[in-house]
Structure formats: C-alpha cells, structure tokens
Design a protein around this motif. Structure first.
Motif, PDB file in Angstrom:
ATOM      1  N   ARG A  45       0.835  -1.207   0.000  1.00 26.28           N
ATOM      2  CA  ARG A  45       0.000   0.000   0.000  1.00 26.28           C
ATOM      3  C   ARG A  45       0.866   1.252   0.000  1.00 26.28           C
ATOM      4  O   ARG A  45       0.666   2.173  -0.790  1.00 26.28           O
ATOM      5  CB  ARG A  45      -0.920  -0.008   1.218  1.00 26.28           C
ATOM      6  CG  ARG A  45      -1.791   1.243   1.350  1.00 26.28           C
ATOM      7  CD  ARG A  45      -2.272   1.466   2.760  1.00 26.28           C
ATOM      8  NE  ARG A  45      -1.138   1.598   3.674  1.00 26.28           N
ATOM      9  CZ  ARG A  45      -1.213   1.388   4.984  1.00 26.28           C
ATOM     10  NH1 ARG A  45      -2.348   0.999   5.531  1.00 26.28           N
ATOM     11  NH2 ARG A  45      -0.151   1.551   5.750  1.00 26.28           N
ATOM     12  N   ASP A  46       1.862   1.279   0.874  1.00 28.24           N
ATOM     13  CA  ASP A  46       2.732   2.450   0.982  1.00 28.24           C
ATOM     14  C   ASP A  46       3.669   2.579  -0.211  1.00 28.24           C
ATOM     15  O   ASP A  46       3.977   3.691  -0.645  1.00 28.24           O
ATOM     16  CB  ASP A  46       3.532   2.396   2.285  1.00 28.24           C
ATOM     17  CG  ASP A  46       2.634   2.506   3.513  1.00 28.24           C
ATOM     18  OD1 ASP A  46       1.447   2.889   3.371  1.00 28.24           O
ATOM     19  OD2 ASP A  46       3.108   2.183   4.615  1.00 28.24           O
ATOM     20  N   ARG A  48       2.976   1.762  -3.273  1.00 26.80           N
ATOM     21  CA  ARG A  48       2.183   2.306  -4.379  1.00 26.80           C
ATOM     22  C   ARG A  48       2.065   3.827  -4.298  1.00 26.80           C
ATOM     23  O   ARG A  48       1.988   4.489  -5.325  1.00 26.80           O
ATOM     24  CB  ARG A  48       0.782   1.701  -4.377  1.00 26.80           C
ATOM     25  CG  ARG A  48       0.741   0.283  -4.848  1.00 26.80           C
ATOM     26  CD  ARG A  48      -0.653  -0.259  -4.739  1.00 26.80           C
ATOM     27  NE  ARG A  48      -0.748  -1.576  -5.331  1.00 26.80           N
ATOM     28  CZ  ARG A  48      -1.762  -2.394  -5.119  1.00 26.80           C
ATOM     29  NH1 ARG A  48      -2.765  -2.039  -4.340  1.00 26.80           N
ATOM     30  NH2 ARG A  48      -1.775  -3.576  -5.699  1.00 26.80           N
ATOM     31  N   SER A  49       2.007   4.364  -3.101  1.00 27.24           N
ATOM     32  CA  SER A  49       1.804   5.809  -2.957  1.00 27.24           C
ATOM     33  C   SER A  49       3.109   6.585  -2.781  1.00 27.24           C
ATOM     34  O   SER A  49       3.077   7.810  -2.683  1.00 27.24           O
ATOM     35  CB  SER A  49       0.866   6.087  -1.781  1.00 27.24           C
ATOM     36  OG  SER A  49       1.461   5.669  -0.571  1.00 27.24           O
ATOM     37  N   ALA A  50       4.226   5.886  -2.737  1.00 25.90           N
ATOM     38  CA  ALA A  50       5.512   6.567  -2.563  1.00 25.90           C
ATOM     39  C   ALA A  50       5.887   7.317  -3.844  1.00 25.90           C
ATOM     40  O   ALA A  50       5.601   6.854  -4.937  1.00 25.90           O
ATOM     41  CB  ALA A  50       6.602   5.551  -2.214  1.00 25.90           C
ATOM     42  N   PRO A  51       6.518   8.474  -3.678  1.00 25.05           N
ATOM     43  CA  PRO A  51       6.968   9.199  -4.869  1.00 25.05           C
ATOM     44  C   PRO A  51       8.150   8.455  -5.503  1.00 25.05           C
ATOM     45  O   PRO A  51       8.634   7.485  -4.940  1.00 25.05           O
ATOM     46  CB  PRO A  51       7.404  10.550  -4.309  1.00 25.05           C
ATOM     47  CG  PRO A  51       7.748  10.285  -2.884  1.00 25.05           C
ATOM     48  CD  PRO A  51       6.860   9.154  -2.445  1.00 25.05           C
ATOM     49  N   GLU A  53      10.245   6.466  -8.746  1.00 23.95           N
ATOM     50  CA  GLU A  53       9.999   5.256  -9.521  1.00 23.95           C
ATOM     51  C   GLU A  53      11.147   4.283  -9.305  1.00 23.95           C
ATOM     52  O   GLU A  53      12.233   4.666  -8.910  1.00 23.95           O
ATOM     53  CB  GLU A  53       9.888   5.576 -11.013  1.00 23.95           C
ATOM     54  CG  GLU A  53       8.649   6.342 -11.385  1.00 23.95           C
ATOM     55  CD  GLU A  53       8.536   6.571 -12.875  1.00 23.95           C
ATOM     56  OE1 GLU A  53       9.362   6.038 -13.646  1.00 23.95           O
ATOM     57  OE2 GLU A  53       7.618   7.297 -13.273  1.00 23.95           O
ATOM     58  N   ARG A  57      11.932   4.434  -5.453  1.00 19.50           N
ATOM     59  CA  ARG A  57      10.678   4.283  -4.701  1.00 19.50           C
ATOM     60  C   ARG A  57      10.878   3.326  -3.531  1.00 19.50           C
ATOM     61  O   ARG A  57      10.464   3.589  -2.405  1.00 19.50           O
ATOM     62  CB  ARG A  57       9.569   3.773  -5.621  1.00 19.50           C
ATOM     63  CG  ARG A  57       8.260   3.560  -4.906  1.00 19.50           C
ATOM     64  CD  ARG A  57       7.196   3.110  -5.851  1.00 19.50           C
ATOM     65  NE  ARG A  57       6.636   4.308  -6.454  1.00 19.50           N
ATOM     66  CZ  ARG A  57       5.642   4.299  -7.318  1.00 19.50           C
ATOM     67  NH1 ARG A  57       5.125   3.167  -7.715  1.00 19.50           N
ATOM     68  NH2 ARG A  57       5.175   5.421  -7.806  1.00 19.50           N
ATOM     69  N   GLU A  94      -8.992  -0.749   3.548  1.00 17.26           N
ATOM     70  CA  GLU A  94      -9.498   0.536   3.063  1.00 17.26           C
ATOM     71  C   GLU A  94     -10.974   0.688   3.400  1.00 17.26           C
ATOM     72  O   GLU A  94     -11.411   1.761   3.819  1.00 17.26           O
ATOM     73  CB  GLU A  94      -9.269   0.676   1.558  1.00 17.26           C
ATOM     74  CG  GLU A  94      -7.830   0.947   1.205  1.00 17.26           C
ATOM     75  CD  GLU A  94      -7.571   0.968  -0.299  1.00 17.26           C
ATOM     76  OE1 GLU A  94      -8.489   0.637  -1.092  1.00 17.26           O
ATOM     77  OE2 GLU A  94      -6.433   1.309  -0.672  1.00 17.26           O
TER      78      GLU A  94
END
Length: 113
Positions: A45-46, A48-51, A53, A57, A94
């Motif tokens: 989950r984290d 996927r949302s990390a800035p 690539e 990432r 979620e």
C-alpha cells in the motif's frame, strides 16, 4: 481438518519461497508479514503511494518506514506472486478505514447539533 492442512501446507510452501516472511493471525484472518516488520499488504500500500519510480521508490519507502530496502523488495516480490491475497487485504483495510471515518463524521455531526 483437511482445510487446515491445506492452508498450512500452502503457507509452508510460500514461506520456503520467501524467507523473511511469516504468517500472522488477526481480525482479517491469516496474512503475510515481514518477520521483523509490518504486514506485506501495508508495505505494498505504501509502496504504491511513494513518490519516485523504480529502486528510488523502494529506497524512499525503506527510509520512511525504517526498513532495510531488502525487506521492501521482499514484500514486492511476495506481492508479484500473490497479488490477489495482498489486494484483498488492502481493500478490506481501506473499507474498514472508510467505515471508521464515516462513523467519526456521524459522531461529529451529532455532537455539533
């Protein structure tokens, strides 16, 4: 009994493939987690949302979470072989978070009347 044996065998095979992952019991059932860290679903989950690539990432999340980058990559590798399990846990969590937010909103509206 057969179901339990099947589940344990399945977990055992996954653990052999991914040393450093352990199974834990909880309200959402059995789930994969890093031996010395969070659940795999939380890492994904984290991640996927990390800035960033690519490896940047993974390194960003490792730094933010205080995890070795190898642990982040282990969670990513586990996910690539078992995406349905991890995606289901992310979705369940979620939904639970949305329900809690809705309950808090209702309480806030009640208290401010």
């Amino acid at each position: 009994m057969t179901r339990l044996v099947t589940e344990l065998l399945d977990e055992g095979l996954k653990l052999r493939r991914f040393p450093g992952v352990a199974y834990r019991s909880g309200p959402a059932g059995r789930r994969a987690g890093l031996v010395s860290g969070p659940d795999v679903w939380e890492v994904i989950r984290d991640l996927r949302s990390a800035p960033c690539e690519g490896m940047e990432r993974a390194q960003f999340l490792a730094d933010e979470a205080g995890l070795p980058v190898d642990s982040v990559l282990l969670a990513a590798d586990y996910y690539t072989e078992h995406p349905e399990d991890i995606d289901r846990l992310i979705e369940v969590n979620e939904r639970a978070a949305e329900e809690i937010r809705a309950q808090l909103d209702r309480r806030e509206r009640l208290l401010s009347q």
